[in-house]
Design a protein around this motif. Structure first.
Motif, PDB file in Angstrom:
ATOM      1  N   ASP A 107       0.850  -1.195   0.000  1.00  0.00           N
ATOM      2  CA  ASP A 107       0.000   0.000   0.000  1.00  0.00           C
ATOM      3  C   ASP A 107       0.886   1.245   0.000  1.00  0.00           C
ATOM      4  OD1 ASP A 107      -2.448  -1.265   0.123  1.00  0.00           O
ATOM      5  OD2 ASP A 107      -2.371  -1.451   2.306  1.00  0.00           O
ATOM      6  N   TYR A 108       0.458   2.251  -0.741  1.00  0.00           N
ATOM      7  CA  TYR A 108       1.213   3.504  -0.694  1.00  0.00           C
ATOM      8  C   TYR A 108       1.003   4.176   0.652  1.00  0.00           C
ATOM      9  CZ  TYR A 108       2.903   3.287  -5.377  1.00  0.00           C
ATOM     10  OH  TYR A 108       3.600   2.908  -6.481  1.00  0.00           O
ATOM     11  N   ILE A 109       2.070   4.647   1.211  1.00  0.00           N
ATOM     12  CA  ILE A 109       1.998   5.299   2.516  1.00  0.00           C
ATOM     13  C   ILE A 109       1.427   6.699   2.318  1.00  0.00           C
ATOM     14  CG2 ILE A 109       3.455   6.308   4.327  1.00  0.00           C
ATOM     15  CD1 ILE A 109       5.352   3.887   3.832  1.00  0.00           C
ATOM     16  N   TRP A 110       0.600   7.103   3.248  1.00  0.00           N
ATOM     17  CA  TRP A 110       0.048   8.464   3.214  1.00  0.00           C
ATOM     18  C   TRP A 110       0.830   9.299   4.207  1.00  0.00           C
ATOM     19  CZ3 TRP A 110      -4.701   9.843   0.537  1.00  0.00           C
ATOM     20  CH2 TRP A 110      -5.166   8.808  -0.283  1.00  0.00           C
ATOM     21  N   ASP A 111       1.184  10.476   3.812  1.00  0.00           N
ATOM     22  CA  ASP A 111       2.035  11.288   4.667  1.00  0.00           C
ATOM     23  C   ASP A 111       1.700  12.761   4.471  1.00  0.00           C
ATOM     24  OD1 ASP A 111       3.987  11.911   6.478  1.00  0.00           O
ATOM     25  OD2 ASP A 111       5.627  10.968   5.381  1.00  0.00           O
ATOM     26  N   TYR A 112       2.149  13.586   5.402  1.00  0.00           N
ATOM     27  CA  TYR A 112       1.883  15.018   5.303  1.00  0.00           C
ATOM     28  C   TYR A 112       2.776  15.656   4.229  1.00  0.00           C
ATOM     29  CZ  TYR A 112      -0.266  14.177   9.843  1.00  0.00           C
ATOM     30  OH  TYR A 112      -1.031  13.676  10.858  1.00  0.00           O
ATOM     31  N   VAL A 113       2.267  16.717   3.625  1.00  0.00           N
ATOM     32  CA  VAL A 113       3.064  17.456   2.645  1.00  0.00           C
ATOM     33  C   VAL A 113       4.380  17.899   3.280  1.00  0.00           C
ATOM     34  CG1 VAL A 113       3.170  19.602   1.291  1.00  0.00           C
ATOM     35  CG2 VAL A 113       1.081  18.222   1.281  1.00  0.00           C
ATOM     36  N   SER A 114       4.293  18.347   4.533  1.00  0.00           N
ATOM     37  CA  SER A 114       5.507  18.825   5.206  1.00  0.00           C
ATOM     38  C   SER A 114       6.510  17.688   5.397  1.00  0.00           C
ATOM     39  CB  SER A 114       5.160  19.458   6.551  1.00  0.00           C
ATOM     40  OG  SER A 114       4.398  18.568   7.325  1.00  0.00           O
ATOM     41  N   ASN A 115       6.036  16.511   5.784  1.00  0.00           N
ATOM     42  CA  ASN A 115       6.947  15.377   5.965  1.00  0.00           C
ATOM     43  C   ASN A 115       7.594  14.958   4.653  1.00  0.00           C
ATOM     44  OD1 ASN A 115       6.561  15.168   8.662  1.00  0.00           O
ATOM     45  ND2 ASN A 115       5.235  13.377   8.593  1.00  0.00           N
ATOM     46  N   ILE A 116       6.772  14.871   3.607  1.00  0.00           N
ATOM     47  CA  ILE A 116       7.325  14.465   2.308  1.00  0.00           C
ATOM     48  C   ILE A 116       8.352  15.505   1.858  1.00  0.00           C
ATOM     49  CG2 ILE A 116       6.784  13.910  -0.097  1.00  0.00           C
ATOM     50  CD1 ILE A 116       3.918  13.241   0.827  1.00  0.00           C
ATOM     51  N   SER A 117       7.989  16.770   2.019  1.00  0.00           N
ATOM     52  CA  SER A 117       8.880  17.852   1.573  1.00  0.00           C
ATOM     53  C   SER A 117      10.211  17.818   2.304  1.00  0.00           C
ATOM     54  CB  SER A 117       8.203  19.208   1.803  1.00  0.00           C
ATOM     55  OG  SER A 117       6.981  19.267   1.110  1.00  0.00           O
ATOM     56  N   ASN A 118      10.148  17.486   3.578  1.00  0.00           N
ATOM     57  CA  ASN A 118      11.383  17.461   4.371  1.00  0.00           C
ATOM     58  C   ASN A 118      12.359  16.387   3.905  1.00  0.00           C
ATOM     59  OD1 ASN A 118      10.705  19.604   5.977  1.00  0.00           O
ATOM     60  ND2 ASN A 118       9.703  18.355   7.525  1.00  0.00           N
TER      61      ASN A 118
END
Lengths: 127, 345
Positions: free
Chosen positions: B138-149
């Motif tokens: 499954d694709y992990i769902w994450d916050y924009v801020s976390n992905i951006s970091n």
């Protein structure tokens, strides 16, 4: 009159109404995002509970045995919970493969209960 | 009790499993980089025009993308040019030799609106990033801020089209086809007026087009030089024309006011992000798709496309979320997504 079927039919009707109301309230606050799964989450309890019991009562069918009855209830509960959860996830905008298990296990339990009922696990026909 | 043993035990198991499923779904993930390529290396015939920056500094460097003509994808970040202007950060923007990013704030439609103008000298400075997968695939769902970091060379980011929210529909990210099936009715902004899903294609030469699924296959789009394909919709502005319908007969959510994210193009290599806050009482009411198109027209945007909005609408810059994401009325906070769009190296 078969009291078991009558009582089950009524209890399932109450549960269906409760789920219908829950889904309606949830959709009210879903910002215009609809989920068919949430909207129709009340149908398993209505069809597999209320209507089926009403039909069995009318047919004066044999009452199921305790194990069969419990497995059937578990099956209906599994499908219903799966639909509600799927609705919540869809409205939120996400998904989870684990939801498939509800739609596999639920029907399996229903099928098991149906087979048990049709083969052996039923009580004496009540008048 | 013993009489109902099966039901009791099963109910407990069902409750525990449901709790696990909920926690598994709503927890934010940690794995983010899915190793999408970050350069135009495979587009061997890509023209590399140098744009005229609207901001003050003058670009002196020429992008070196055209020199890189490898046929293989290169996931390693490769700066497109050696900066000759020192990277400069400010509260409302960033500038170096290859890009100029400017954030403007507006107050329209009873909502705070953020507009990001990003003028770059190579299309691959606009990238997408998607989250990784967990053990089950499954694709992990994450916050924009976390992905951006996760990206050191990221300048500014927004949420994308949340490609894993849907199970069908074209998806191309950083020149890679992630999905090549047609969008089905339950998956997109398919309406009675427009039965084929509209997508936004950003080409490797820095231009854009609104393309309907079925006009070309995903592979044909790649062959023509598609660098990104966004699939959410609806299209709001196409070639300078407001194409937002005043009513979407089968898609109520487009007609009601919500937080929104849109991506567009003012000119070749001049990208625009629009983030509108909403769902916060009279402070921020959000906009309809028609209002968003109207606003985009007032800015002179040539192409504008609606991305995943609602609680997902997020603008991330210099380590902080600039806007006020709001999934539920009045409840401010990021929600998890599966992809971001960003300007960076």
């Amino acid at each position: 009159m078969n009291r078991l079927f009558h009582r089950n039919s009524f209890v399932y009707l109450l549960i269906s109404l409760f789920i219908l109301l829950t889904g309606f309230i949830y959709e009210l606050f879903s910002h215009g995002i609809y989920s068919m799964s949430m909207i129709y989450a009340y149908t398993p309890t209505l069809i597999l509970g209320t209507l089926l019991n009403a039909v069995l009562e009318r047919l004066k069918a044999y009452a199921p045995g305790s194990i069969t009855k419990q497995i059937w209830h578990c099956g209906v509960a599994t499908v219903t919970v799966g639909m509600l959860l799927n609705g919540i996830f869809q409205i939120y905008g996400t998904a989870n493969k684990l939801l498939n298990l509800y739609y596999i296990i639920g029907p399996l339990l229903l099928a098991t209960a149906a087979i048990l009922y049709l083969t052996k696990d039923r009580n004496v026909k009540e008048q | 009790m013993k009489k109902y043993l099966i039901a009791v035990v099963y109910t407990v198991l069902l409750a525990l499993f449901t709790l696990y499923t909920v926690m598994d779904t709503f927890k934010a993930g940690t794995s983010t980089d899915f190793d999408l390529p970050r350069t135009l290396a495979k587009y061997t015939s890509t023209p590399t025009p140098v744009p005229a920056l609207t901001a003050a500094p003058v670009v002196t460097a020429t992008p070196s993308v055209a020199a890189s003509k490898s046929e293989t994808l290169t996931p390693t970040p490769t700066p497109t040019a050696t900066p000759t202007i020192e990277p400069t950060w400010s509260a409302d923007g960033y500038i170096d030799s290859n890009m100029s990013v400017k954030i403007s704030r507006y107050r329209e439609y009873e909502s705070d609106i953020y507009v990001v103008d990003a003028v770059v000298n190579s299309a691959d400075l606009l990238k997408t990033a998607i989250t990784g997968v967990n053990k089950r695939g499954d694709y992990i769902w994450d916050y924009v801020s976390n992905i951006s970091n996760s990206y050191d060379d990221l300048i500014i980011s927004i949420n994308g089209d949340c490609w894993k929210h849907k199970t069908t529909g074209y998806s191309i990210k950083n020149g890679v086809i992630l999905r090549d099936t047609y969008t089905t009715a339950s998956n997109g902004f398919i309406t009675k007026e427009e039965p084929r899903q509209e997508t936004l294609v950003l080409w490797a030469d820095g231009s854009a087009s609104i393309v309907k699924e079925g006009d070309y296959t995903a592979q044909e789009l790649i062959d023509k030089g598609a660098w990104q394909l966004f699939n959410f919709g609806p299209a709001l502005i196409n070639d300078g024309e407001n194409v937002a319908k005043t009513s979407f007969t089968t898609v109520d959510v487009a007609n009601s006011r919500h937080p929104r994210t849109a991506i567009g193009l003012k000119d070749d290599l001049h990208y625009v992000f629009i983030i509108v806050d909403g769902r916060n009482g009279s402070t921020n009411r959000g906009v309809t798709c028609s209002q968003l198109a109207e606003f985009g027209m007032s800015l002179g945007i040539k192409y504008l496309y609606n991305l995943d909005g609602g609680g997902s609408a997020t603008l991330y810059f210099q380590g902080e979320v600039l806007n006020k994401p709001c999934r539920k009325e009045g409840k401010i906070g990021e929600v998890t997504v599966t992809d971001i769009v960003y300007i960076g190296y």
